[in-house]
Design an enzyme around this catalytic site. Structure first.
Site, PDB file in Angstrom:
ATOM      1  N   GLU A  65      49.295  33.157  43.572  1.00  0.00           N
ATOM      2  CA  GLU A  65      48.932  34.362  42.577  1.00  0.00           C
ATOM      3  C   GLU A  65      47.532  33.733  42.230  1.00  0.00           C
ATOM      4  OE1 GLU A  65      50.164  36.820  42.037  1.00  0.00           O
ATOM      5  OE2 GLU A  65      52.000  36.683  42.713  1.00  0.00           O
ATOM      6  N   ASP A  82      47.678  45.559  38.874  1.00  0.00           N
ATOM      7  CA  ASP A  82      46.654  44.982  39.557  1.00  0.00           C
ATOM      8  C   ASP A  82      45.854  46.229  40.158  1.00  0.00           C
ATOM      9  OD1 ASP A  82      48.325  45.872  41.295  1.00  0.00           O
ATOM     10  OD2 ASP A  82      47.489  44.097  42.795  1.00  0.00           O
ATOM     11  N   LEU A 109      36.378  29.829  48.562  1.00  0.00           N
ATOM     12  CA  LEU A 109      37.375  30.822  48.342  1.00  0.00           C
ATOM     13  C   LEU A 109      36.638  31.684  46.999  1.00  0.00           C
ATOM     14  CD1 LEU A 109      41.029  29.726  47.833  1.00  0.00           C
ATOM     15  CD2 LEU A 109      40.059  31.966  49.043  1.00  0.00           C
ATOM     16  N   GLY A 110      35.752  30.796  46.417  1.00  0.00           N
ATOM     17  CA  GLY A 110      35.003  31.699  45.209  1.00  0.00           C
ATOM     18  C   GLY A 110      35.936  31.659  43.929  1.00  0.00           C
ATOM     19  N   TYR A 111      35.044  31.849  42.691  1.00  0.00           N
ATOM     20  CA  TYR A 111      35.842  31.936  41.509  1.00  0.00           C
ATOM     21  C   TYR A 111      36.497  30.622  41.141  1.00  0.00           C
ATOM     22  CZ  TYR A 111      35.506  36.902  41.058  1.00  0.00           C
ATOM     23  OH  TYR A 111      35.027  38.122  40.824  1.00  0.00           O
ATOM     24  N   THR A 138      41.057  38.319  45.339  1.00  0.00           N
ATOM     25  CA  THR A 138      40.996  37.857  46.955  1.00  0.00           C
ATOM     26  C   THR A 138      41.908  38.424  47.729  1.00  0.00           C
ATOM     27  OG1 THR A 138      40.121  35.647  46.201  1.00  0.00           O
ATOM     28  CG2 THR A 138      40.831  35.553  48.349  1.00  0.00           C
ATOM     29  N   CYS A 166      53.973  57.724  53.712  1.00  0.00           N
ATOM     30  CA  CYS A 166      54.312  57.009  52.467  1.00  0.00           C
ATOM     31  C   CYS A 166      55.875  57.206  52.122  1.00  0.00           C
ATOM     32  CB  CYS A 166      53.105  57.727  51.518  1.00  0.00           C
ATOM     33  SG  CYS A 166      53.692  57.107  49.726  1.00  0.00           S
ATOM     34  N   TYR A 226      48.174  39.792  34.046  1.00  0.00           N
ATOM     35  CA  TYR A 226      48.622  40.197  35.655  1.00  0.00           C
ATOM     36  C   TYR A 226      49.558  38.877  36.217  1.00  0.00           C
ATOM     37  CZ  TYR A 226      49.507  39.828  40.440  1.00  0.00           C
ATOM     38  OH  TYR A 226      49.905  39.837  41.806  1.00  0.00           O
ATOM     39  N   GLU A 243      56.464  43.587  43.689  1.00  0.00           N
ATOM     40  CA  GLU A 243      55.849  43.361  45.165  1.00  0.00           C
ATOM     41  C   GLU A 243      55.627  44.322  45.921  1.00  0.00           C
ATOM     42  OE1 GLU A 243      56.329  39.055  46.359  1.00  0.00           O
ATOM     43  OE2 GLU A 243      58.329  39.576  46.131  1.00  0.00           O
ATOM     44  N   TRP A 270      54.741  32.503  50.735  1.00  0.00           N
ATOM     45  CA  TRP A 270      55.298  32.043  49.397  1.00  0.00           C
ATOM     46  C   TRP A 270      56.267  33.090  49.177  1.00  0.00           C
ATOM     47  CZ3 TRP A 270      49.929  33.428  50.283  1.00  0.00           C
ATOM     48  CH2 TRP A 270      49.746  34.728  50.130  1.00  0.00           C
ATOM     49  N   ARG A 271      56.743  33.956  50.381  1.00  0.00           N
ATOM     50  CA  ARG A 271      57.949  34.643  50.138  1.00  0.00           C
ATOM     51  C   ARG A 271      59.121  34.268  50.801  1.00  0.00           C
ATOM     52  NH1 ARG A 271      55.152  40.674  51.178  1.00  0.00           N
ATOM     53  NH2 ARG A 271      54.551  40.999  49.010  1.00  0.00           N
TER      54      ARG A 271
END
Length: 349
Positions: A42, A141, A85-87, A48, A206, A123, A186, A29-30
Site C-alpha cells: 500500500e 482512491d 520510486l519517489g516520494y 505509483t 464493464c 485511504y 480491491e 501481495w494477494r
DNA sequence: AATCCGGGGCC
DNA sequence: GGCCCAGGATT
C-alpha cells in the site's frame, strides 16, 4: 438500474465481485497475504502505478522480510531500496511504522488506529482494515473517485482529488459489501484500473455498465471533472565536481525535506561552492506542477572546492563503488550515468 | 484548504 | 506536453 435502490445495490455488489474473481490479477501481495506485505504494498502504491511498484516490492521483501527486519535495518539501506520510486518520505515512514509496531508488540486492528501510524492516511488505513480485519470501510482512491463519479454521472467540477473524494466517498461507502470488505474494495480499484480507465474506458466490457448513469449518458470518458493548476517553470544550478575519480555529492539534510537522506549533485549557491565550469548538460524533471530545468556544470576540483567539501559534512566524495551504495534521487543517478562518459572526456588525462 | 513531494506511463 | 497513478504530511 438506479443505484439508489437497495435491491440494485445488492445486484451491483454481486456483479462486481463475480467479475473480480475472473480477472483478479495475481499480485504478489494477494497471492501471499500478510499484514506486512499489505502495508508495504500500500505504501509503495501510493501515487505509483502497480507495474512500477512490482519489482521494488519483490526486492524489498527479499531484503526486509518482516516488520522486525525493517525496524532494525540501517536507514540508508532502507532509502537505497526505495531509490527511483519517489516520494521518499514513504520509505522513512514505513521504517518508523515498523519500529512502532515492533515496540508495541502488535499491530492496530482498526482503520482509526492504523491511521495513527506514520505514512498511513485515510485511504491506506481503510485498505488495511478492510482487507485484514473485515472492517466495513470503503477505500477512496483515484480509481474509486472515477468509478463513483461515472456511476452517478456527477458532472460537478472539483477543485482537486481531495475535494472529489469528500463528495464521492459516501457513494463508495454505500456500495461497500459488508460481507466482503477487502475483496469489494480491491474490486472497485481493479475496475478503475482495468475497465473504468481515465482514457478509453472499456464500457462495453464493464460488469456494472447497467448501473452506470454516465455510460447511459455517453460521457463516461469526460468524468470526473478535476481542475488543474498550471505548471510553473524553475531552474536550478548544479555542479559536477571531480577529484581523482570521485564525484562530489550533497546529502540533503533538511529535516523537513522529503528528500532528507538522499544524495544529489550539489547546488553551489546553497553551499558556498563556486558555480564555475562548462555546462555539461541541461536536464529537466517534473515535481508536481513544477517543471525544473537543472543546469549541470562540470569541473575538476580546485583548492577552494576541497576546502568547502572538507568543512561541510553534507558534502561527500563518492568513487564508483560508493556511488553504487548511496541512495540518490532517480534523475540524478540517471544523469550521472548518462553523462559520465562525456565528463571523463573533459578530464585532461 | 492549499502546497509540497517523484517518477513513470500513457495519450 | 499534459495528465494521472492503490495519497499523506505540513502549513
Amino acid at each position: 438500474m438506479q443505484l439508489s435502490q437497495p435491491a440494485n445495490i445488492l445486484r451491483f455488489r454481486k456483479a462486481l465481485l463475480d467479475w473480480f474473481e475472473t480477472v483478479r490479477r495475481p499480485l504478489p501481495w494477494r497471492t501471499e497475504r500478510t499484514v506486512y506485505r499489505t502495508v508495504v504494498s500500500e505504501l509503495m502504491c501510493q501515487q505509483t502505478q502497480i507495474d512500477t511498484a512490482l519489482p521494488y516490492f519483490e526486492r524489498w521483501m527479499r531484503r526486509f522480510p518482516g516488520f522486525e527486519a525493517l525496524a532494525a535495518a540501517d536507514p540508508d539501506t532502507v532509502l537505497k531500496h526505495w531509490e527511483g520510486l519517489g516520494y521518499y518520505s514513504r520509505a522513512r515512514n514505513l521504517q518508523r511504522l515498523a519500529q512502532a509496531i515492533v515496540a508495541e508488540g502488535d499491530h492496530p486492528k482498526s482503520a482509526k488506529d492504523w491511521q495513527k501510524l506514520p505514512g498511513i492516511g485515510p485511504y491506506t488505513a481503510a485498505a488495511i482494515a478492510s482487507i485484514h480485519h473485515a472492517e466495513p470501510i470503503a477505500v477512496v482512491d483515484g480509481n474509486v473517485i472515477r468509478v463513483c463519479a461515472r456511476l452517478t454521472a456527477d458532472e460537478r467540477s472539483f477543485k482537486n482529488g481531495t475535494e472529489a473524494g469528500k463528495q464521492l466517498g459516501p457513494i463508495a461507502q454505500s456500495l461497500l459489501n459488508p460481507e466482503q470488505t477487502g475483496a469489494h474494495n480491491e474490486a472497485m480499484m481493479e475496475l478503475g484500473a482495468l475497465v473504468c480507465r481515465k482514457a478509453n474506458p472499456g464500457c462495453l466490457l464493464c460488469p456494472v455498465r447497467d448501473f452506470c448513469e454516465a455510460e447511459s449518458n455517453g460521457n463516461a470518458a469526460e468524468l470526473p471533472r478535476l481542475q488543474r493548476a498550471k505548471a510553473t517553470e524553475e531552474s536550478v544550478e548544479r555542479v559536477w565536481v571531480e577529484a581523482e575519480g570521485s564525484i562530489l555529492l550533497q546529502r540533503i539534510a533538511a529535516k523537513g525535506s522529503q528528500l532528507q537522506g538522499l544524495y544529489e549533485l550539489p547546488m553551489p549557491r546553497e553551499l558556498g561552492l563556486s558555480a564555475k565550469g562548462k555546462i555539461l548538460a541541461k536536464e529537466k524533471r517534473g515535481i508536481g506542477n513544477r517543471r525544473i530545468t537543472e543546469s549541470i556544470r562540470y569541473r575538476q576540483a580546485d583548492s577552494a572546492d576541497l576546502k568547502v567539501a572538507e568543512a561541510d559534512s553534507s558534502l561527500v566524495w563518492a568513487d564508483a563503488e560508493k556511488l553504487k551504495q548511496l541512495p540518490l534521487s532517480g534523475p540524478h543517478r540517471k544523469w550521472i550515468q548518462k553523462h559520465s562518459a562525456a565528463a571523463a572526456g573533459l578530464n585532461p588525462k
